[in-house]
Design a protein around this motif. Structure first.
Motif, PDB file in Angstrom:
ATOM      1  N   GLN A  47     -63.225 -43.593   4.975  1.00 58.42           N
ATOM      2  CA  GLN A  47     -64.537 -43.197   5.508  1.00 58.42           C
ATOM      3  C   GLN A  47     -65.203 -44.385   6.215  1.00 58.42           C
ATOM      4  O   GLN A  47     -65.054 -45.538   5.806  1.00 58.42           O
ATOM      5  CB  GLN A  47     -65.432 -42.719   4.356  1.00 58.42           C
ATOM      6  CG  GLN A  47     -66.705 -42.063   4.837  1.00 58.42           C
ATOM      7  CD  GLN A  47     -67.314 -41.121   3.816  1.00 58.42           C
ATOM      8  OE1 GLN A  47     -66.829 -41.010   2.697  1.00 58.42           O
ATOM      9  NE2 GLN A  47     -68.389 -40.445   4.203  1.00 58.42           N
ATOM     10  N   VAL A  69     -67.927 -36.910  20.916  1.00 59.23           N
ATOM     11  CA  VAL A  69     -67.800 -37.793  19.743  1.00 59.23           C
ATOM     12  C   VAL A  69     -68.779 -38.955  19.877  1.00 59.23           C
ATOM     13  O   VAL A  69     -69.444 -39.344  18.908  1.00 59.23           O
ATOM     14  CB  VAL A  69     -66.347 -38.321  19.600  1.00 59.23           C
ATOM     15  CG1 VAL A  69     -66.263 -39.429  18.556  1.00 59.23           C
ATOM     16  CG2 VAL A  69     -65.411 -37.182  19.221  1.00 59.23           C
ATOM     17  N   LYS A 117     -59.475 -34.295   6.937  1.00 60.11           N
ATOM     18  CA  LYS A 117     -60.863 -33.814   6.884  1.00 60.11           C
ATOM     19  C   LYS A 117     -60.953 -32.423   6.268  1.00 60.11           C
ATOM     20  O   LYS A 117     -61.908 -32.116   5.562  1.00 60.11           O
ATOM     21  CB  LYS A 117     -61.588 -33.941   8.219  1.00 60.11           C
ATOM     22  CG  LYS A 117     -61.200 -33.047   9.335  1.00 60.11           C
ATOM     23  CD  LYS A 117     -62.212 -33.246  10.495  1.00 60.11           C
ATOM     24  CE  LYS A 117     -61.681 -32.671  11.766  1.00 60.11           C
ATOM     25  NZ  LYS A 117     -62.703 -32.601  12.808  1.00 60.11           N
ATOM     26  N   ILE A 141     -70.434 -47.891  12.653  1.00 55.22           N
ATOM     27  CA  ILE A 141     -70.324 -46.979  13.809  1.00 55.22           C
ATOM     28  C   ILE A 141     -70.223 -47.729  15.151  1.00 55.22           C
ATOM     29  O   ILE A 141     -69.407 -47.367  16.005  1.00 55.22           O
ATOM     30  CB  ILE A 141     -71.485 -45.946  13.812  1.00 55.22           C
ATOM     31  CG1 ILE A 141     -71.357 -44.999  12.612  1.00 55.22           C
ATOM     32  CG2 ILE A 141     -71.555 -45.163  15.112  1.00 55.22           C
ATOM     33  CD1 ILE A 141     -70.122 -44.118  12.585  1.00 55.22           C
ATOM     34  N   VAL A 161     -67.711 -39.380   8.823  1.00 57.45           N
ATOM     35  CA  VAL A 161     -66.757 -39.879   9.820  1.00 57.45           C
ATOM     36  C   VAL A 161     -65.599 -40.540   9.076  1.00 57.45           C
ATOM     37  O   VAL A 161     -65.820 -41.342   8.162  1.00 57.45           O
ATOM     38  CB  VAL A 161     -67.427 -40.921  10.748  1.00 57.45           C
ATOM     39  CG1 VAL A 161     -66.445 -41.420  11.807  1.00 57.45           C
ATOM     40  CG2 VAL A 161     -68.684 -40.353  11.404  1.00 57.45           C
ATOM     41  N   ASN A 208     -64.354 -36.326  12.548  1.00 64.17           N
ATOM     42  CA  ASN A 208     -65.683 -36.166  11.950  1.00 64.17           C
ATOM     43  C   ASN A 208     -65.997 -34.696  11.738  1.00 64.17           C
ATOM     44  O   ASN A 208     -65.308 -33.806  12.244  1.00 64.17           O
ATOM     45  CB  ASN A 208     -66.767 -36.868  12.791  1.00 64.17           C
ATOM     46  CG  ASN A 208     -66.923 -36.265  14.177  1.00 64.17           C
ATOM     47  OD1 ASN A 208     -66.075 -35.521  14.656  1.00 64.17           O
ATOM     48  ND2 ASN A 208     -68.010 -36.593  14.832  1.00 64.17           N
ATOM     49  N   GLN A 243     -73.503 -35.601   8.547  1.00 65.83           N
ATOM     50  CA  GLN A 243     -72.221 -35.878   9.205  1.00 65.83           C
ATOM     51  C   GLN A 243     -71.426 -36.892   8.377  1.00 65.83           C
ATOM     52  O   GLN A 243     -71.987 -37.782   7.739  1.00 65.83           O
ATOM     53  CB  GLN A 243     -72.453 -36.455  10.606  1.00 65.83           C
ATOM     54  CG  GLN A 243     -71.154 -36.659  11.383  1.00 65.83           C
ATOM     55  CD  GLN A 243     -71.319 -37.269  12.781  1.00 65.83           C
ATOM     56  OE1 GLN A 243     -70.353 -37.710  13.385  1.00 65.83           O
ATOM     57  NE2 GLN A 243     -72.529 -37.281  13.302  1.00 65.83           N
ATOM     58  N   ILE A 256     -60.051 -41.002  15.124  1.00 67.48           N
ATOM     59  CA  ILE A 256     -61.352 -40.775  14.483  1.00 67.48           C
ATOM     60  C   ILE A 256     -61.460 -39.269  14.248  1.00 67.48           C
ATOM     61  O   ILE A 256     -61.121 -38.482  15.135  1.00 67.48           O
ATOM     62  CB  ILE A 256     -62.511 -41.199  15.412  1.00 67.48           C
ATOM     63  CG1 ILE A 256     -62.438 -42.694  15.728  1.00 67.48           C
ATOM     64  CG2 ILE A 256     -63.861 -40.860  14.794  1.00 67.48           C
ATOM     65  CD1 ILE A 256     -63.427 -43.139  16.815  1.00 67.48           C
ATOM     66  N   TYR A 278     -75.494 -40.120  14.580  1.00 68.93           N
ATOM     67  CA  TYR A 278     -75.376 -40.479  13.155  1.00 68.93           C
ATOM     68  C   TYR A 278     -75.949 -41.889  12.932  1.00 68.93           C
ATOM     69  O   TYR A 278     -76.769 -42.114  12.039  1.00 68.93           O
ATOM     70  CB  TYR A 278     -73.898 -40.391  12.770  1.00 68.93           C
ATOM     71  CG  TYR A 278     -73.529 -40.889  11.386  1.00 68.93           C
ATOM     72  CD1 TYR A 278     -74.270 -40.537  10.260  1.00 68.93           C
ATOM     73  CD2 TYR A 278     -72.406 -41.692  11.212  1.00 68.93           C
ATOM     74  CE1 TYR A 278     -73.895 -40.990   8.993  1.00 68.93           C
ATOM     75  CE2 TYR A 278     -72.029 -42.144   9.953  1.00 68.93           C
ATOM     76  CZ  TYR A 278     -72.784 -41.799   8.848  1.00 68.93           C
ATOM     77  OH  TYR A 278     -72.420 -42.251   7.609  1.00 68.93           O
ATOM     78  N   LEU A 298     -71.505 -39.735  17.075  1.00 71.53           N
ATOM     79  CA  LEU A 298     -71.515 -41.002  16.316  1.00 71.53           C
ATOM     80  C   LEU A 298     -72.826 -41.754  16.537  1.00 71.53           C
ATOM     81  O   LEU A 298     -73.411 -42.299  15.600  1.00 71.53           O
ATOM     82  CB  LEU A 298     -70.334 -41.892  16.730  1.00 71.53           C
ATOM     83  CG  LEU A 298     -68.930 -41.361  16.441  1.00 71.53           C
ATOM     84  CD1 LEU A 298     -67.873 -42.404  16.810  1.00 71.53           C
ATOM     85  CD2 LEU A 298     -68.758 -40.971  14.990  1.00 71.53           C
TER      86      LEU A 298
END
Ligand SMILES: CC(C)(COP(=O)(O)OP(=O)(O)OC[C@H]1O[C@@H](n2cnc3c(N)ncnc32)[C@H](O)[C@@H]1OP(=O)(O)O)[C@@H](O)C(=O)NCCC(=O)NCCS
Length: 252
Positions: free
Chosen positions: A36, A67, A129, A42, A84, A98, A82, A96, A74, A71
């Protein structure tokens, strides 16, 4: 005054259990770690997503733009619930993924973005995920869409997703598909791999620093070449345009 407004603008995330890292061996013989990524890391992802915004091939442009926005949202507290995950090979960023929690029983898959091709790294990321949604967060189903034909093959066909066409997906309002707990369990033995715990040295390398992808997808020399080549199987227009560009460079 501005402090009070920020309290209104900033969503309050629901508590979500963390993702327990795992690792698996790739066909290349390398180990890939799935772990994670939290808010403070980020920016280390954003700089590797941005160049993909200019890669038309396989819809990297659409997916990377979205994306990037997710991101950033977030990071700057403008996106609710969210999570990631990053996939890293020897520290190097390879993919990546999410998603987010809609309700305690419903998950939503946002994106899967592979930066290293040909090793099913994206497929492993998607499986990780789904595992997080169903096994860790306890969701009964996850809403999914595909933006690219490869994505459609990987998710809708490989997992035999169910149609939820009366539910618009948050990604562009298009009809949703769903991965149910039953479908996930049916796919588990074939598509979901990985071992826990991750050996300390491998995990440390991943946590230490997100290193740049060594061979990420890049845009073609000619802008819009991918689109044009669809209508130009012999690539005549492409070659002519390249000559034009080269002429321009000679005179620069
Ligand atoms: C969809 C995606 C995550 C799948 O990742 P992946 O499972 O690691 O698979 P790859 O992209 O490496 O390969 C997909 C196929 O293209 C082929 N391929 C494409 N480019 C390749 C390359 N440079 N090297 C090797 N193989 C390549 C692979 O052989 C593979 O064929 P297969 O389906 O018969 O196995 C990835 O293609 C991606 O990030 N695409 C752009 C963004 C996107 O569409 N995301 C999903 C939104 S729904």
């Amino acid at each position: 005054m501005s402090v009070d407004l920020e309290k209104i603008l900033r969503p309050i995330d629901h508590e979500m259990a963390p993702y327990e890292p795992k690792y698996m061996m790739l066909a290349s013989g390398e180990a890939v770690v799935v772990r994670q990524v939290f808010r403070d890391e980020i920016p280390d992802l954003l700089k590797h997503v941005e160049p993909l915004v200019h890669v038309e091939r396989d819809y990297y442009d659409v997916v990377a733009s979205r994306v990037y926005a997710e991101l950033l949202g977030y990071y700057r507290h403008r996106f609710q619930d969210q999570y990631v995950l990053a996939l890293q090979v020897d520290g190097e960023l390879a993919a990546i993924v999410n998603g987010r929690q809609v309700t305690p029983k419903l998950g939503l898959s946002l994106h899967t973005l592979a930066m290293r091709r040909g090793l099913r790294i994206g497929a492993h990321g998607f499986a990780a995920k789904m595992e997080y949604h169903i096994d860790t967060l306890g969701h009964d189903e996850v809403l999914v869409v595909a933006e690219s034909p490869i994505g459609f093959r990987r998710w809708m066909l490989e997992y035999k997703l169910e149609k939820r066409f009366d539910t618009p997906h948050e990604l562009g309002g298009v009809p949703s598909w769903a991965l149910t707990r039953e479908l996930f369990n049916a796919a588990r033995s074939k598509l979901v791999v990985g071992r826990r715990p991750v050996p300390a040295d491998i995990l440390e390398k991943a946590m230490e620093k997100i290193l740049p992808p060594s061979d990420p997808p890049t845009p073609p020399l000619d802008p819009l070449a991918a689109t044009r080549s669809l209508y130009d199987p012999t690539a005549t227009a492409l070659v002519q345009q390249r000559w034009e560009m080269e002429k321009g460079m000679e005179h620069a």
